[in-house]
Enzyme design. Structure first.
Site, PDB file in Angstrom:
ATOM      1  N   HIS A   1      27.694 -13.349 -80.891  1.00 18.99           N
ATOM      2  CA  HIS A   1      28.557 -12.567 -82.165  1.00 18.99           C
ATOM      3  C   HIS A   1      30.099 -12.504 -81.996  1.00 18.99           C
ATOM      4  O   HIS A   1      30.410 -11.471 -82.556  1.00 18.99           O
ATOM      5  CB  HIS A   1      27.836 -11.077 -82.572  1.00 18.99           C
ATOM      6  CG  HIS A   1      26.344 -11.364 -82.869  1.00 18.99           C
ATOM      7  ND1 HIS A   1      25.615 -10.242 -82.670  1.00 18.99           N
ATOM      8  CD2 HIS A   1      25.715 -12.146 -83.453  1.00 18.99           C
ATOM      9  CE1 HIS A   1      24.070 -10.706 -82.968  1.00 18.99           C
ATOM     10  NE2 HIS A   1      24.447 -11.787 -83.407  1.00 18.99           N
TER      11      HIS A   1
HETATM   12  C1  LIG Z   1      23.171 -19.583 -81.251  1.00 20.07           C
HETATM   13  C2  LIG Z   1      23.561 -18.716 -82.282  1.00 20.07           C
HETATM   14  C3  LIG Z   1      22.468 -17.497 -82.977  1.00 20.07           C
HETATM   15  C4  LIG Z   1      22.827 -16.813 -83.923  1.00 20.07           C
HETATM   16  N1  LIG Z   1      21.903 -16.119 -84.582  1.00 20.07           N
HETATM   17  C5  LIG Z   1      22.257 -15.232 -85.584  1.00 20.07           C
HETATM   18  C6  LIG Z   1      21.211 -14.536 -86.157  1.00 20.07           C
HETATM   19  O1  LIG Z   1      20.211 -14.557 -86.018  1.00 20.07           O
HETATM   20  N2  LIG Z   1      21.836 -13.719 -87.520  1.00 20.07           N
HETATM   21  C7  LIG Z   1      23.046 -13.735 -87.621  1.00 20.07           C
HETATM   22  O2  LIG Z   1      23.368 -12.922 -88.678  1.00 20.07           O
HETATM   23  N3  LIG Z   1      23.930 -14.237 -86.947  1.00 20.07           N
HETATM   24  C8  LIG Z   1      23.509 -14.893 -85.823  1.00 20.07           C
HETATM   25  N4  LIG Z   1      24.752 -15.371 -85.110  1.00 20.07           N
HETATM   26  C9  LIG Z   1      26.101 -15.574 -85.350  1.00 20.07           C
HETATM   27  C10 LIG Z   1      26.395 -15.840 -86.766  1.00 20.07           C
HETATM   28  O3  LIG Z   1      25.933 -17.064 -87.158  1.00 20.07           O
HETATM   29  C11 LIG Z   1      28.063 -16.118 -86.687  1.00 20.07           C
HETATM   30  O4  LIG Z   1      28.850 -15.094 -86.444  1.00 20.07           O
HETATM   31  C12 LIG Z   1      28.792 -16.664 -87.996  1.00 20.07           C
HETATM   32  O5  LIG Z   1      27.963 -18.024 -88.385  1.00 20.07           O
HETATM   33  C13 LIG Z   1      30.039 -17.062 -87.776  1.00 20.07           C
HETATM   34  O6  LIG Z   1      30.491 -17.586 -88.982  1.00 20.07           O
HETATM   35  P1  LIG Z   1      32.176 -18.065 -88.860  1.00 20.07           P
HETATM   36  O7  LIG Z   1      32.369 -18.644 -90.344  1.00 20.07           O
HETATM   37  O8  LIG Z   1      32.983 -17.156 -88.461  1.00 20.07           O
HETATM   38  O9  LIG Z   1      32.111 -19.330 -87.905  1.00 20.07           O
HETATM   39  P2  LIG Z   1      31.170 -20.666 -87.905  1.00 20.07           P
HETATM   40  O10 LIG Z   1      29.988 -20.516 -88.748  1.00 20.07           O
HETATM   41  O11 LIG Z   1      30.817 -20.809 -86.337  1.00 20.07           O
HETATM   42  O12 LIG Z   1      31.952 -21.777 -88.450  1.00 20.07           O
HETATM   43  C14 LIG Z   1      32.939 -22.672 -87.912  1.00 20.07           C
HETATM   44  C15 LIG Z   1      33.118 -23.772 -88.508  1.00 20.07           C
HETATM   45  O13 LIG Z   1      34.390 -24.419 -88.001  1.00 20.07           O
HETATM   46  C16 LIG Z   1      34.172 -25.685 -87.452  1.00 20.07           C
HETATM   47  N5  LIG Z   1      35.586 -25.822 -86.797  1.00 20.07           N
HETATM   48  C17 LIG Z   1      36.012 -25.315 -85.655  1.00 20.07           C
HETATM   49  N6  LIG Z   1      37.106 -25.759 -85.283  1.00 20.07           N
HETATM   50  C18 LIG Z   1      37.478 -26.570 -86.159  1.00 20.07           C
HETATM   51  C19 LIG Z   1      38.580 -27.525 -86.115  1.00 20.07           C
HETATM   52  N7  LIG Z   1      39.608 -27.453 -85.281  1.00 20.07           N
HETATM   53  N8  LIG Z   1      38.530 -28.580 -87.229  1.00 20.07           N
HETATM   54  C20 LIG Z   1      37.627 -28.591 -88.158  1.00 20.07           C
HETATM   55  N9  LIG Z   1      36.487 -27.802 -88.133  1.00 20.07           N
HETATM   56  C21 LIG Z   1      36.397 -26.748 -87.255  1.00 20.07           C
HETATM   57  C22 LIG Z   1      32.934 -25.405 -86.606  1.00 20.07           C
HETATM   58  O14 LIG Z   1      32.417 -26.795 -86.148  1.00 20.07           O
HETATM   59  C23 LIG Z   1      32.103 -24.546 -87.414  1.00 20.07           C
HETATM   60  O15 LIG Z   1      31.498 -25.423 -88.492  1.00 20.07           O
HETATM   61  C24 LIG Z   1      24.248 -16.789 -84.163  1.00 20.07           C
HETATM   62  C25 LIG Z   1      25.215 -17.501 -83.583  1.00 20.07           C
HETATM   63  C26 LIG Z   1      24.873 -18.535 -82.594  1.00 20.07           C
HETATM   64  C27 LIG Z   1      25.719 -19.730 -82.104  1.00 20.07           C
END
Ligand SMILES: Cc1cc2nc3c(=O)[nH]c(=O)nc-3n(C[C@H](O)[C@H](O)[C@H](O)COP(=O)(O)OP(=O)(O)OC[C@H]3O[C@@H](n4cnc5c(N)ncnc54)[C@H](O)[C@@H]3O)c2cc1C
Length: 542
Positions: free
Chosen positions: A477
């Protein structure tokens, strides 16, 4: 083509933004994703994560991080671990544990108290409701018309005797004062897991928000392309430099570039682009566009611990190995149900580590299976068992992230600094005692044979803390590394603009000023929808 908006990262936040910003057809939007498309059966099948989260998976970013315990050798296993993030359309929502947890009103009201004007519960609740297509139906605090499909763990026990063990665990929790509720997102307490799973399939942010939006002519999605840095014209962000199949390309933007690359890659991109601590940037020969020392600071993570118990009956261990696994997969293929359709854990609970009268400060999760000790990637134990895990939800310890190199392909240095404060240590120990108390309740006596870990020899506060420090792990998280705030030190202002420059925003978990109570996927999506409203409002004004 010059885009109106470029969103970097097609994760939980990026998919919601792509949908919201293209909705009225007015703006040309580019969504850029470094990972591939999400076309893999193992991403759809909930328990496919067992395979997806392998070290060599093409769908994850991997980071070797330091936990930051001063009394352990820095390079010891107790002080290092691997963090994963999704690298695929849908981002981490395509590889996560599918727990649907919204956090509680007090979390967001606290954000406002911390200076994030307008980010209170009253303003965020409509976004959660608008997203939800909840199988429990609509009420004033829950939605059933949105694109995000949410179910609770099935009542029929999927043809296995696990439901009895699940019910007995809930009874044990009730006997320690944690009331059983139908929807833990509304009422707290303990209950069967709310999940972003429907018809036996994962419902990621890409499934719910991006796929429908991809039909629109004003949305371009480029995957398998990694943003390297933001290009500035003086202090205005004007383009993204992207690497695709080894070639660098410049993509121009006339309104805003929005970083939604997650709490590790968004601050990394800011630093690589010259927004960060100028002394650090100069030491790496990077330009300094704006001195912003807080980029990468305020890192927060839930530190998760799992306790394990040998049980006589009712566990899912046999369903995840040998012939049992073949049966589970067949059942999934034929009926889309059974153990392969479960979320990471079957039961969830919110509780106070000290007294039920106080605000819940811990989230507990029960998996009706147990895992082999010291094995990475995780694998089920041969004998039947259950896990009761949890984490303190409001850590006061803070970690940090910094660049190790000016090369975009080099991972940043991450120090988590878990359990550094007295408060965090006391909550951690109290939570472990609470879990042990649950396991010793009469309703679980017919099932539990033995506490495997920590084990009965781990008894004093010092022993419990040592067990926690050595065996705890990331809850995945990570948040807070581009903190939003009303103060001039914060990285983004309360309309998600990066301070000190123009045309650049951050919208993802990195802007959370504090971790919400529980998992971060649902909060990230709600935050993105709230931010999209502001972005569209600001566009009308300009
Ligand atoms: C293994 C795991 C289990 C989890 N379990 C849960 C759960 O059960 N329930 C829950 O609520 N949360 C869970 N979480 C946490 C939750 O999924 C994340 O906090 C949330 O999805 C993050 O959203 P975000 O948009 O911040 O980033 P992300 O969803 O991580 O998205 C970031 C995106 O940006 C892309 N990216 C990064 N750098 C670049 C770049 N330079 N150029 C182009 N693209 C790029 C990445 O590839 C990715 O697709 C879990 C996370 C993980 C990793």
């Amino acid at each position: 083509m010059v885009y109106d908006y470029i969103i970097v990262g097609a994760g939980s936040a990026g998919c919601v933004l792509a949908d919201a910003l293209t909705h009225d057809g007015k703006y040309q939007v580019l969504l850029l994703e470094s990972g591939p498309e999400d076309k893999n059966f193992l991403l759809d099948m909930p328990r496919g994560i067992g395979k997806i989260l392998q070290p060599d998976s093409r769908y994850v970013w991997q980071y070797q991080i330091h936990k930051g315990f001063p009394h352990f050798n820095e390079s010891s296993d107790s002080n290092q671990e691997t963090w994963l993030k999704g690298r695929v359309l849908g981002g981490s929502s395509s590889i996560n544990g599918m727990v649907y947890a919204r956090g509680f009103p007090s979390d967001y009201d606290e954000w406002e108290t911390l200076g994030c004007e307008g980010w209170n519960w009253q303003n965020l609740l409509p976004h959660f409701i608008a997203h939800e297509q909840h199988e429990l139906g609509a009420n004033p605090a829950r939605g059933d018309k949105g694109p995000l499909r949410i179910t609770t763990h099935p009542k029929d026990g999927s043809g296995l005797p696990v439901r009895q063990l699940g019910d007995a665990t809930l009874q044990a929790m009730a006997d320690t004062g944690i009331k059983t509720t139908e929807d833990t997102n509304l009422d707290g307490g303990a209950g069967y897991q709310p999940r972003t799973i429907s018809g036996g399939k994962r419902c990621s942010a890409a499934t719910a928000f991006l796929k429908p939006a991809m039909q629109r002519k004003n949305l371009t999605v480029i995957h398998s392309s990694q943003a390297q840095r933001i290009v500035f014209d003086k202090k205005r962000a004007v383009a993204v430099e992207v690497k695709h199949k080894g070639t660098l390309k410049r993509l121009d933007c006339q309104r805003d570039i929005i970083l939604s690359a997650g709490a590790i890659e968004s601050p990394k991109l800011l630093l690589l682009s010259g927004v960060g601590d100028s002394e650090q940037l100069q030491s790496l020969n990077l330009p300094s566009i704006h001195h912003a020392p807080e980029v990468g600071r305020n890192l927060q993570e839930h530190y998760f611990i799992q306790t394990q118990y040998r049980v006589r009956d009712g566990s899912l261990n046999s369903a995840f190995q040998g012939l049992g696994l073949i049966k589970s997969i067949l059942r999934y293929l034929l009926f889309r149900n059974g153990p392969m359709s479960h979320a990471a854990q079957e039961i969830i609970a919110y509780t106070s580590s000290r007294s039920e009268a106080e605000r819940s400060d811990c989230q507990l999760g029960v998996g009706l299976y147990s895992l082999a000790q010291n094995k990475y990637p995780p694998a089920p134990e041969k004998l039947p068992g259950i896990t009761i895990g949890g984490y303190p939800m409001h850590p006061t310890s803070r970690g940090s992230l910094s660049l190790q190199s000016a090369d975009p392909d080099t991972a940043p240095l991450i120090v988590a600094n878990f359990l550094q404060t007295d408060k965090d240590q006391k909550t951690a120990v109290a939570m472990l005692r609470k879990i042990r108390n649950i396991s010793q309740q009469p309703s679980l006596a017919p099932y539990i044979e033995q506490e495997l870990s920590p084990g009965k020899n781990v008894e004093t506060d010092e022993e419990l803390l040592d067990f926690y420090q050595r065996n705890g792990m990331t809850a995945y998280h990570v948040s807070g590394t581009c903190r939003m705030g009303g103060d001039s030190d914060s990285v983004v202002d309360t309309r998600t603009n990066v301070r000190g420059v123009t045309g650049l925003r951050v919208v993802d978990t990195s802007i959370f000023p504090r971790l919400p109570s529980g998992n971060t996927n649902a909060p990230t999506m709600a935050v993105a929808r709230h931010a999209a409203g502001m972005i569209l409002e600001d566009a009308l004004r300009s």
